[in-house]
Design an enzyme around this catalytic site. Structure first.
Site, mmCIF file in Angstrom:
data_model
loop_
_atom_site.group_PDB
_atom_site.id
_atom_site.type_symbol
_atom_site.label_atom_id
_atom_site.label_comp_id
_atom_site.label_asym_id
_atom_site.label_seq_id
_atom_site.Cartn_x
_atom_site.Cartn_y
_atom_site.Cartn_z
ATOM 1 N N SER A 184 0.813 -1.219 0.000
ATOM 2 C CA SER A 184 0.000 0.000 0.000
ATOM 3 C C SER A 184 0.843 1.265 0.000
ATOM 4 C CB SER A 184 -0.939 -0.004 1.211
ATOM 5 O OG SER A 184 -1.779 -1.136 1.184
ATOM 6 N N HIS B 99 0.939 5.035 4.564
ATOM 7 C CA HIS B 99 0.297 5.556 3.359
ATOM 8 C C HIS B 99 0.717 6.993 3.102
ATOM 9 C CE1 HIS B 99 -3.270 2.505 3.678
ATOM 10 N NE2 HIS B 99 -2.096 1.926 3.499
#
Length: 282
Positions: A201, A259
């Site tokens: 991610s 992230h």
């Protein structure tokens, strides 16, 4: 003067939090991740530069005649040769991720996997910051991330200006994921959170952010709403806002700090590219 940012005080408080959250107050857990990330970025981008220069020299100084093929190529080789550079890049990354996923299914390998393929704040092996970006335990996590990679890889190659090789895309992906893992590592140390993180991610957030910054007026289609076009810049803004909220509220379901680390890496990379282009015109 009265609004001057107290940088020394903030650094002092941050250092105390990091050391208090570090088991046995091991300073290596603080300086090793940033050093490993810097070495990873310098190594991958340097190898990329060397490869590109060698390719340019080869095409400039040597023009071999096309090789004749006297036997029919196999199905797999023909399929591979017909893929674009972006698709070859995606297939390679997906194959690595699937291989690591299958390794998690072998119980005797769990100690090895937890040591090298799971990024935890207490892990002394900084290489886990890199390897964890190729690591998935859940099928849905693997499938969703690889779908995003496959969807955005062609746009990434266009943004990097190299549609024929993965010379630019690979170091960007690897370093972006490692940088994201490093950010998540320090955030967890500051919060005293010792849970592990894995998955692509962080690297994918770097990819998506770079693509959207270069194509802000494009539209995205989410898998759950495949018929509703969403402006790319607003979709990215929504995802970043969700991660910011997750960091503030200390949510643990996703590595929200990681992230945001991927987003930050893409921003730094974009600024560096613009500065390089400005220098080229001087």
């Amino acid at each position: 003067e009265m609004f001057r940012f107290p940088i020394r005080r903030v650094v002092s408080v941050l250092n105390r939090k990091l050391y208090s959250a570090t088991p046995r107050r091991n300073p290596g857990l603080i300086w090793k991740p940033v050093a490993f990330t810097a070495v990873t970025g310098a190594t991958t981008f340097s190898l990329s530069w060397v490869y590109i220069e060698n390719q340019r020299r080869t095409y400039r100084d040597w023009h071999p005649a096309p090789r004749k093929v006297y036997r029919e190529e196999g199905i797999i080789k023909r399929w591979w040769n017909n893929l674009s550079a972006a698709d070859k890049f995606s297939v390679t990354i997906i194959a690595i991720n699937v291989g690591v996923f299958l390794m998690w299914r072998v119980r005797p390998l769990h100690p090895l996997m937890e040591k090298y393929f799971l990024a935890t704040p207490t892990n002394k092996n900084s290489v886990s910051l890199l390897l964890s970006e190729f690591s998935h335990i859940d099928v849905w996590h693997l499938a969703l991330n690889m779908l995003v990679l496959w969807s955005f890889a062609p746009a990434l190659f266009e943004c990097l200006g190299d549609a024929t090789t993965a010379a630019h895309a690979l170091p960007f992906y690897i370093t972006g994921g490692t940088f994201a893992s490093m950010v998540g590592h320090y955030f967890k140390l500051a919060r005293g959170n010792i849970t592990g993180s894995l998955g692509a991610s962080g690297a994918l957030m770097a990819v998506v952010t770079l693509v959207v910054m270069n194509n802000p007026d494009s539209s995205l289609y989410f898998i759950f709403f495949p018929f509703i076009p969403i402006p790319a810049k607003w979709a990215l803004t929504g995802v970043i806002s969700l991660d910011v909220i997750g960091v503030i509220r200390n949510w643990h379901f996703f590595d929200h700090a990681g992230h945001l680390g991927g987003v930050a890496f893409a921003l730094f990379y974009q600024l560096f590219r613009r500065k390089q282009r400005d220098l080229d015109f001087i």
